[in-house]
Motif scaffolding. Structure first.
Motif, PDB file in Angstrom:
ATOM      1  N   SER A  41     -13.694 -31.971  25.052  1.00  0.00           N
ATOM      2  CA  SER A  41     -14.142 -33.333  24.772  1.00  0.00           C
ATOM      3  C   SER A  41     -15.639 -33.337  24.528  1.00  0.00           C
ATOM      4  O   SER A  41     -16.334 -32.363  24.825  1.00  0.00           O
ATOM      5  CB  SER A  41     -13.798 -34.267  25.933  1.00  0.00           C
ATOM      6  N   THR A  76     -15.091 -39.776  29.685  1.00  0.00           N
ATOM      7  CA  THR A  76     -14.513 -41.068  29.331  1.00  0.00           C
ATOM      8  C   THR A  76     -14.083 -41.817  30.576  1.00  0.00           C
ATOM      9  O   THR A  76     -13.346 -41.280  31.416  1.00  0.00           O
ATOM     10  CB  THR A  76     -13.302 -40.888  28.395  1.00  0.00           C
ATOM     11  N   GLY A 119     -12.310 -45.339  31.196  1.00  0.00           N
ATOM     12  CA  GLY A 119     -11.680 -46.461  30.518  1.00  0.00           C
ATOM     13  C   GLY A 119     -11.860 -46.326  29.021  1.00  0.00           C
ATOM     14  O   GLY A 119     -11.485 -45.321  28.420  1.00  0.00           O
ATOM     15  N   ASN A 120     -12.464 -47.336  28.411  1.00  0.00           N
ATOM     16  CA  ASN A 120     -12.733 -47.302  26.974  1.00  0.00           C
ATOM     17  C   ASN A 120     -14.153 -46.857  26.654  1.00  0.00           C
ATOM     18  O   ASN A 120     -14.571 -46.881  25.497  1.00  0.00           O
ATOM     19  CB  ASN A 120     -12.488 -48.688  26.354  1.00  0.00           C
ATOM     20  N   PHE A 121     -14.877 -46.466  27.701  1.00  0.00           N
ATOM     21  CA  PHE A 121     -16.283 -46.107  27.522  1.00  0.00           C
ATOM     22  C   PHE A 121     -16.453 -44.606  27.675  1.00  0.00           C
ATOM     23  O   PHE A 121     -15.918 -43.996  28.610  1.00  0.00           O
ATOM     24  CB  PHE A 121     -17.153 -46.840  28.551  1.00  0.00           C
ATOM     25  N   THR A 122     -17.211 -43.994  26.754  1.00  0.00           N
ATOM     26  CA  THR A 122     -17.459 -42.553  26.796  1.00  0.00           C
ATOM     27  C   THR A 122     -18.950 -42.272  26.910  1.00  0.00           C
ATOM     28  O   THR A 122     -19.743 -42.790  26.121  1.00  0.00           O
ATOM     29  CB  THR A 122     -16.913 -41.851  25.537  1.00  0.00           C
TER      30      THR A 122
END
Length: 274
Positions: A12, A16, A18-21
């Protein structure tokens, strides 16, 4: 002998939640600034300076580093961007050929150096009100270790890679679609910055050299840019057609020479002790 060679293929680009990276490269920048703030906090306490002045230093350093690094990259390595996609020089977006978030992918250490020095001039005149070399002598300590983390971030991104090699230290950067090894130039540079950090930290805390205003800053410049000059021999050219500027030196080496000369001047010039 290739026993130490390995394939670099991270699963990766970040962490990450949730929806945040949080991208590893951005994380390395965050660590660099946070660690730098902690180190300067220790220095300011040692020097008897207020934490209010340290807060201002943090802001000036971030702005000087990011603006200088970005403009340095464009001016030194990608000057055509001013004409091809002007607003992307100053914003983390691409506008041509399509609009998208890109982040600031191009950041140059030579530009960052100029940006930090400029920011320290402003910070000193508005907040600190000492000799500008006083703050430069001290800020080089966190800058050194911060530079190491940023180069590790480059390694995560498989950028600023080295030339092809058959040596035992080669790394295959799978992200680049290659099956051959290259010098991990980012790690060479990161290691040299770590060594420089320990050297300048030792001089500051264990010797009287810091009393000679400008000496530590000059010594740091010599160590930093000589190491950069050497590592450039292992790097893949970042700008095609500009890898042989003067006497066989590439862009990074050519830009390092003035900084080395400035460092030598500050080390050996006669000055009153502070």
């Amino acid at each position: 002998m290739k026993i130490l060679q390995f394939v670099w293929n991270p699963i990766s680009e970040g962490i990450t939640i949730g929806n945040f990276t949080i991208y590893y490269y951005s994380l390395m920048w965050m660590i660099a600034f946070i660690l730098g703030f902690y180190i300067m906090q220790i220095i300011y306490k040692k020097e008897g300076l207020s934490m209010e002045k340290l807060d201002s230093l943090f802001v000036y350093t971030i702005l000087g580093t990011m603006i200088g690094a970005r403009l340095g990259h464009v001016i030194f390595y990608q000057i055509e961007l001013f004409e091809e996609d002007f607003f992307s020089v100053f914003l983390p977006f691409e506008f041509n050929p399509t609009f998208k978030f890109s982040g600031f992918r191009g950041l140059a250490s030579h530009g960052a150096a100029i940006g930090i020095i400029s920011a320290m001039f402003i910070y000193n005149s508005r907040v600190l009100k000492k000799s500008v070399l006083w703050i430069l002598d001290r800020i080089v300590i966190p800058v050194a270790i911060g530079g190491a983390f940023i180069r590790i971030g480059n390694f995560f991104n498989s950028e600023i890679v080295g030339k092809e090699t058959e040596s035992s230290f080669g790394v295959v950067f799978s992200k680049l679609g290659e099956d051959f090894a290259r010098h991990p130039a980012q790690l060479y540079e990161a290691f040299s910055y770590i060594m420089i950090f320990f050297i300048v930290a030792h001089i500051y805390w264990r010797t009287e050299k810091v009393k000679k205003t400008g000496y530590l800053f000059g010594f740091f410049f010599v160590l930093l840019w000589v190491s950069r000059f050497i590592v450039e021999n292992f790097k893949k050219a970042q700008v095609i057609g500009r890898e042989d500027w003067i006497l066989g030196m590439n862009t990074g080496q050519t830009l390092s020479i003035p900084f080395i000369l400035i460092g030598l001047y500050l080390m050996f010039k006669k000055t009153a002790k502070s």
